[in-house]
Design a protein around this motif. Structure first.
Motif, PDB file in Angstrom:
ATOM      1  N   ALA A   1    -107.036  34.955  98.094  1.00 55.43           N
ATOM      2  CA  ALA A   1    -105.990  34.429  97.214  1.00 55.43           C
ATOM      3  C   ALA A   1    -104.834  33.815  98.000  1.00 55.43           C
ATOM      4  N   GLY A   2    -104.938  33.797  99.331  1.00 58.59           N
ATOM      5  CA  GLY A   2    -103.928  33.115 100.137  1.00 58.59           C
ATOM      6  C   GLY A   2    -102.790  33.980 100.612  1.00 58.59           C
ATOM      7  N   TRP A   3    -102.990  35.307 100.643  1.00 56.76           N
ATOM      8  CA  TRP A   3    -101.938  36.210 101.101  1.00 56.76           C
ATOM      9  C   TRP A   3    -102.202  36.648 102.542  1.00 56.76           C
ATOM     10  N   ARG A   4    -101.127  36.724 103.322  1.00 58.09           N
ATOM     11  CA  ARG A   4    -101.200  37.266 104.685  1.00 58.09           C
ATOM     12  C   ARG A   4    -100.762  38.724 104.616  1.00 58.09           C
ATOM     13  N   VAL A   5    -101.585  39.624 105.112  1.00 53.16           N
ATOM     14  CA  VAL A   5    -101.310  41.063 105.031  1.00 53.16           C
ATOM     15  C   VAL A   5    -101.121  41.626 106.438  1.00 53.16           C
ATOM     16  N   ILE A   6     -99.981  42.294 106.669  1.00 56.25           N
ATOM     17  CA  ILE A   6     -99.733  42.998 107.932  1.00 56.25           C
ATOM     18  C   ILE A   6     -99.650  44.484 107.616  1.00 56.25           C
ATOM     19  N   ARG A   7    -100.477  45.272 108.280  1.00 51.75           N
ATOM     20  CA  ARG A   7    -100.594  46.697 107.964  1.00 51.75           C
ATOM     21  C   ARG A   7     -99.941  47.552 109.057  1.00 51.75           C
ATOM     22  N   PHE A   8     -99.262  48.604 108.604  1.00 46.35           N
ATOM     23  CA  PHE A   8     -98.667  49.592 109.496  1.00 46.35           C
ATOM     24  C   PHE A   8     -99.296  50.950 109.181  1.00 46.35           C
ATOM     25  N   ASN A   9     -99.272  51.844 110.179  1.00 49.72           N
ATOM     26  CA  ASN A   9     -99.651  53.236 109.940  1.00 49.72           C
ATOM     27  C   ASN A   9     -98.835  54.139 110.855  1.00 49.72           C
ATOM     28  N   ALA A  10     -99.171  55.418 110.892  1.00 45.90           N
ATOM     29  CA  ALA A  10     -98.372  56.388 111.630  1.00 45.90           C
ATOM     30  C   ALA A  10     -98.375  56.159 113.133  1.00 45.90           C
TER      31      ALA A  10
ATOM     32  N   ARG B   1     -94.221  49.620 116.976  1.00 41.40           N
ATOM     33  CA  ARG B   1     -93.619  49.281 115.675  1.00 41.40           C
ATOM     34  C   ARG B   1     -92.810  47.986 115.796  1.00 41.40           C
ATOM     35  N   SER B   2     -92.048  47.871 116.870  1.00 41.51           N
ATOM     36  CA  SER B   2     -91.266  46.649 117.070  1.00 41.51           C
ATOM     37  C   SER B   2     -92.173  45.432 117.155  1.00 41.51           C
ATOM     38  N   ASP B   3     -93.275  45.560 117.898  1.00 41.55           N
ATOM     39  CA  ASP B   3     -94.217  44.442 118.012  1.00 41.55           C
ATOM     40  C   ASP B   3     -94.812  44.080 116.662  1.00 41.55           C
ATOM     41  N   ARG B   4     -95.083  45.104 115.855  1.00 38.00           N
ATOM     42  CA  ARG B   4     -95.677  44.855 114.538  1.00 38.00           C
ATOM     43  C   ARG B   4     -94.670  44.140 113.620  1.00 38.00           C
ATOM     44  N   ILE B   5     -93.410  44.525 113.725  1.00 36.31           N
ATOM     45  CA  ILE B   5     -92.378  43.862 112.920  1.00 36.31           C
ATOM     46  C   ILE B   5     -92.243  42.398 113.337  1.00 36.31           C
ATOM     47  N   GLU B   6     -92.414  42.134 114.623  1.00 32.08           N
ATOM     48  CA  GLU B   6     -92.398  40.740 115.082  1.00 32.08           C
ATOM     49  C   GLU B   6     -93.560  39.963 114.481  1.00 32.08           C
ATOM     50  N   ARG B   7     -94.682  40.654 114.252  1.00 32.18           N
ATOM     51  CA  ARG B   7     -95.821  40.005 113.592  1.00 32.18           C
ATOM     52  C   ARG B   7     -95.422  39.582 112.165  1.00 32.18           C
ATOM     53  N   VAL B   8     -94.645  40.420 111.497  1.00 31.31           N
ATOM     54  CA  VAL B   8     -94.161  40.068 110.157  1.00 31.31           C
ATOM     55  C   VAL B   8     -93.243  38.854 110.243  1.00 31.31           C
ATOM     56  N   ARG B   9     -92.365  38.857 111.254  1.00 30.75           N
ATOM     57  CA  ARG B   9     -91.452  37.720 111.427  1.00 30.75           C
ATOM     58  C   ARG B   9     -92.230  36.421 111.640  1.00 30.75           C
ATOM     59  N   ASP B  10     -93.263  36.487 112.471  1.00 34.18           N
ATOM     60  CA  ASP B  10     -94.074  35.297 112.743  1.00 34.18           C
ATOM     61  C   ASP B  10     -94.768  34.798 111.474  1.00 34.18           C
ATOM     62  N   ALA B  11     -95.274  35.763 110.663  1.00 40.17           N
ATOM     63  CA  ALA B  11     -95.963  35.367 109.429  1.00 40.17           C
ATOM     64  C   ALA B  11     -95.002  34.693 108.461  1.00 40.17           C
ATOM     65  N   LEU B  12     -93.790  35.219 108.352  1.00 39.74           N
ATOM     66  CA  LEU B  12     -92.798  34.605 107.477  1.00 39.74           C
ATOM     67  C   LEU B  12     -92.403  33.218 107.983  1.00 39.74           C
ATOM     68  N   ALA B  13     -92.204  33.118 109.306  1.00 33.96           N
ATOM     69  CA  ALA B  13     -91.816  31.830 109.879  1.00 33.96           C
ATOM     70  C   ALA B  13     -92.912  30.787 109.680  1.00 33.96           C
ATOM     71  N   ALA B  14     -94.165  31.218 109.832  1.00 33.91           N
ATOM     72  CA  ALA B  14     -95.282  30.287 109.641  1.00 33.91           C
ATOM     73  C   ALA B  14     -95.358  29.785 108.206  1.00 33.91           C
ATOM     74  N   ALA B  15     -94.833  30.598 107.277  1.00 32.95           N
ATOM     75  CA  ALA B  15     -94.866  30.212 105.863  1.00 32.95           C
ATOM     76  C   ALA B  15     -93.613  29.463 105.439  1.00 32.95           C
ATOM     77  N   GLY B  16     -92.677  29.233 106.394  1.00 35.73           N
ATOM     78  CA  GLY B  16     -91.514  28.412 106.074  1.00 35.73           C
ATOM     79  C   GLY B  16     -90.187  29.132 106.067  1.00 35.73           C
ATOM     80  N   TRP B  17     -90.197  30.470 106.286  1.00 36.69           N
ATOM     81  CA  TRP B  17     -88.912  31.196 106.310  1.00 36.69           C
ATOM     82  C   TRP B  17     -88.194  30.934 107.612  1.00 36.69           C
ATOM     83  N   THR B  18     -86.863  30.810 107.536  1.00 40.96           N
ATOM     84  CA  THR B  18     -86.041  30.705 108.737  1.00 40.96           C
ATOM     85  C   THR B  18     -84.892  31.682 108.632  1.00 40.96           C
ATOM     86  N   ALA B  19     -84.503  32.254 109.776  1.00 42.04           N
ATOM     87  CA  ALA B  19     -83.395  33.203 109.782  1.00 42.04           C
ATOM     88  C   ALA B  19     -82.091  32.528 109.333  1.00 42.04           C
TER      89      ALA B  19
END
Length: 302
Positions: free
Chosen positions: A264-273, A280-298
């Protein structure tokens, strides 16, 4: 002499012990502990929080109730465990503060609390416990606790009840911290870990995600309820608890669900314990990259 069944599995007052046929000598037996004055407990029983509260309940005055961390824990809310082993007990004014070994006593204003019965114990309401803890928990801990109060399933309270309680607390110790925490509380969460992840995303400078959003495919069929969602950028952040790994049926559903979301066109980033510290910091950067790729800017977010 073996303890009668009616007193063998939990705490009992001396009066109840005598009524069960225990004499003075038996009540001084080495196989009995004395959690509080006038109360006995079989040494074989684990004195966990609920047992200690039941023990104190054998001598509790009508003006008293369990409060603060103890009340929150009895309600099953996510609070840090006590390191000192004490239980919180409050007495309504004008009665004296409870004083006993193993008890942290408090004075209560009757107009600021409501008392409920929980498994036979007198306990302040979950919302009152949240307010009382404003003086000792961090702002983040209060947000996690607030989210748990208005969670998606079996919520003990509503956001309006939290707002009303916060207004009643105005001017009291911790009230400003409580107001700041309330501003970050979100209804319909599923777990403390999910709340912590949402706060970490915000602290990292990312936009705040929506909580537990129903996702539909192109035909309008619901394919998922996603934990943390950025609808504008079609990015989903999920926190997988242990059941996602241990339950075979859940694991199978997750595989189908992820495939449906990707289709359906969704990018999913998964976290666990395991995602703590640097991971965790690296994973959050993955979220940032996904948002930026979709057009979000800080800069746009600011």
């Amino acid at each position: 002499m073996r303890l009668p069944d009616e007193v063998a599995s939990g705490p009992f007052s001396l009066e109840r012990g005598r009524a069960a046929g225990l004499g003075p000598g038996r009540l001084r037996g080495a196989d009995l502990t004395r959690p509080f004055h006038g109360v006995r407990l079989a040494a074989s029983v684990d004195p966990d929080l609920r047992v200690r509260c039941r023990a104190y309940g054998e001598r509790m005055r009508p003006c008293e109730a369990f409060t603060h961390l103890t009340a929150a824990a009895l309600h099953g809310l996510p609070v840090p465990s006590r390191g000192d082993g004490l239980i919180d007990v409050g007495a309504c004014e004008p009665h004296g503060i409870p004083r006993a070994r193993g008890v942290r006593g408090h004075r209560l204003r009757p107009d600021l609390i409501s008392v409920v019965e929980l498994d036979g114990l007198r306990v302040v309401s979950p919302v009152d416990a949240w307010c009382q803890l404003a003086a000792e928990l961090t702002e983040r801990q209060l947000v996690v606790l607030g989210d748990a109060l208005v969670r998606r399933r079996h919520a003990p309270a509503t956001l309006e009840q939290l707002r009303a309680a916060t207004r009643r607390m105005a001017g009291r110790r911790g009230s400003r911290k409580l107001v700041r925490a309330l501003a970050k509380v979100r209804a319909r969460t599923d777990s403390p870990a999910e709340t912590e992840l949402r706060l970490d995303l915000i602290d990292a400078g990312l936009p705040e995600p929506e909580v537990n959003v129903a996702i539909h495919d192109a035909h309008g069929r619901q394919i998922a309820i996603a934990d943390l969602v950025y609808p504008e950028w079609r990015v989903i952040v999920e926190y997988d608890g242990e059941h996602h790994r241990l339950e075979r049926r859940q694991y199978g559903r997750d595989v189908d669900r992820l495939d449906d979301l990707a289709h359906a066109g969704w990018r999913v980033i998964r976290f666990n314990a395991t995602h703590v510290g640097r991971r965790r910091s690296d994973r959050i950067e993955r979220v940032r990259d996904a948002l930026a790729a979709a057009g979000w800017t800080a800069s746009a977010a600011r």
